[in-house]
Design a protein around this motif. Structure first.
Motif, PDB file in Angstrom:
ATOM      1  N   ILE A   8       0.857  -1.187   0.000  1.00  0.00           N
ATOM      2  CA  ILE A   8       0.000   0.000   0.000  1.00  0.00           C
ATOM      3  C   ILE A   8       0.889   1.231   0.000  1.00  0.00           C
ATOM      4  N   LEU A   9       0.626   2.127  -0.937  1.00  0.00           N
ATOM      5  CA  LEU A   9       1.440   3.332  -1.090  1.00  0.00           C
ATOM      6  C   LEU A   9       0.892   4.455  -0.225  1.00  0.00           C
ATOM      7  N   CYS A  10       1.642   4.831   0.812  1.00  0.00           N
ATOM      8  CA  CYS A  10       1.168   5.841   1.777  1.00  0.00           C
ATOM      9  C   CYS A  10       2.192   6.934   2.057  1.00  0.00           C
ATOM     10  N   LEU A  17      -5.167  17.652  -1.659  1.00  0.00           N
ATOM     11  CA  LEU A  17      -6.194  17.648  -0.609  1.00  0.00           C
ATOM     12  C   LEU A  17      -5.844  18.611   0.527  1.00  0.00           C
ATOM     13  N   SER A  18      -4.893  19.479   0.278  1.00  0.00           N
ATOM     14  CA  SER A  18      -4.562  20.535   1.246  1.00  0.00           C
ATOM     15  C   SER A  18      -5.750  21.507   1.333  1.00  0.00           C
ATOM     16  N   PRO A  19      -6.065  22.074   2.518  1.00  0.00           N
ATOM     17  CA  PRO A  19      -5.269  22.087   3.755  1.00  0.00           C
ATOM     18  C   PRO A  19      -5.504  20.894   4.681  1.00  0.00           C
ATOM     19  N   PRO A  25      -2.176  12.732   7.194  1.00  0.00           N
ATOM     20  CA  PRO A  25      -1.766  12.106   5.933  1.00  0.00           C
ATOM     21  C   PRO A  25      -2.993  11.690   5.123  1.00  0.00           C
ATOM     22  N   LYS A  26      -2.884  11.765   3.819  1.00  0.00           N
ATOM     23  CA  LYS A  26      -4.040  11.480   2.957  1.00  0.00           C
ATOM     24  C   LYS A  26      -4.678  10.130   3.280  1.00  0.00           C
ATOM     25  N   LEU A  37      -7.259   4.207   4.419  1.00  0.00           N
ATOM     26  CA  LEU A  37      -6.249   3.163   4.614  1.00  0.00           C
ATOM     27  C   LEU A  37      -6.891   1.900   5.176  1.00  0.00           C
ATOM     28  N   GLU A  38      -7.754   2.059   6.178  1.00  0.00           N
ATOM     29  CA  GLU A  38      -8.441   0.889   6.734  1.00  0.00           C
ATOM     30  C   GLU A  38      -9.284   0.204   5.662  1.00  0.00           C
TER      31      GLU A  38
END
Length: 230
Positions: A8-10, A17-19, A25-26, A37-38
Motif C-alpha cells: 500500500i502506497l502511503c 487535498l490541502s489544507p 496524511p491522505k 487506509l483501513e
C-alpha cells in the motif's frame, strides 16, 4: 500460484487535498467515518492475503500510531522511504526489496475500495499467472468515474494496454507486478509510469477492466462531494 504480499502506497504529501493534509496524511482521511487506509486493508484481508507492506514518509508517525491502535488481523510491515521521498517506483522497489516474494498486489488507498472488487482482483490475478505476464493494471472506463473531470490514461485491446487518442480507461490504483521488472533499477526517486511506458513500447503492459463505479479522492473538491454522497 497466488499473491502472498500486498503493498500500500502511503508516502505521498497529498497536496491536492490541502489544507486537510497539512496535519493528516491522505491515507487517514475518512469516508463514512472509516479511514481510506483501513478500507484498503479490509479489501486485502477479504482477498485472503496475509502480509501487507506499507511505505511511509510524510507524517509517518501518524500512520504508525494509527496501525498500532487498530491492531489489524494481518501481518503489517512499515517501510519508510528514508531521507527523501521515493515516488511510486522507488517506493515500490524499496518495499519489495524487503520481501522474498516475486509477485505483489499494489494498491493506492485513495480509491474507495469495497468488497465488489474482490472477485475482479481475483480474476485479474488468475490472468496474471495463467498468462505469465509481469505487470497488469486494473482499469475502469471514465464513464464509471464519480469524478467526471478525470481523463482516461489508456486504451485496451485484448488485455494489452495502448496509448492513443481514445484513452477512455483510467488506472484505478490497483496493479500486480513482478519483482523482475526492477532488476536494472536502484532505489531512487522515480515513477512507476517509467516502467509502464517501457512495457507499453514493447507491447507487454497488460490491463484488466473493472465495471465497478469508481470513487477516487482526486482533490479537495471531489472529496467534499464524496462526503456529501456518503
Amino acid at each position: 500460484m497466488k499473491i502472498n504480499t500486498a503493498l500500500i502506497l502511503c508516502a505521498g504529501y497529498g497536496k491536492r487535498l490541502s489544507p486537510l493534509t497539512l496535519t493528516v496524511p491522505k491515507s487517514l482521511l475518512t469516508i463514512k467515518e472509516v479511514t481510506i487506509l483501513e478500507n484498503c486493508i479490509k479489501l486485502i484481508e477479504s482477498l485472503g492475503i496475509k502480509k501487507i507492506i506499507i511505505n511511509t514518509f510524510y507524517l509517518k508517525e501518524k500512520i504508525e500510531n494509527f496501525l498500532k491502535i487498530k491492531k489489524f488481523n494481518v501481518d503489517i510491515q512499515i517501510i519508510n522511504d528514508g531521507k527523501i521521498i521515493l515516488n511510486t517506483g522507488g517506493g515500490i522497489l524499496n518495499m519489495i526489496n524487503s520481501s522474498k516474494d516475486f509477485d505483489f498486489l499494489i494498491l493506492n488507498p485513495d480509491t474507495i475500495w469495497n468488497k465488489n472488487y474482490v472477485k475482479i482482483i481475483q480474476n485479474m490475478e488468475k490472468f496474471y499467472f495463467s498468462n505469465q505476464v509481469k505487470n497488469i493494471l486494473l482499469l475502469v472506463n471514465k464513464r464509471h468515474s464519480f469524478d467526471k473531470k478525470l481523463k482516461g490514461d489508456f486504451n485496451l485491446i485484448e488485455n494489452k494496454i495502448k496509448k492513443n487518442s481514445q484513452n477512455d480507461l483510467i488506472y484505478t490504483g490497483c496493479q500486480i507486478i513482478s519483482k523482475s521488472l526492477f532488476e536494472s533499477r536502484s532505489i531512487s526517486n522515480f515513477s512507476i509510469s517509467e516502467i509502464w511506458n517501457e512495457l507499453v513500447n514493447k507491447n507487454e503492459l497488460y490491463g484488466f477492466e473493472s465495471k465497478e463505479d469508481f470513487h477516487h479522492l482526486t482533490n479537495l473538491e471531489v472529496y467534499k462531494e464524496l462526503l456529501k454522497n456518503k
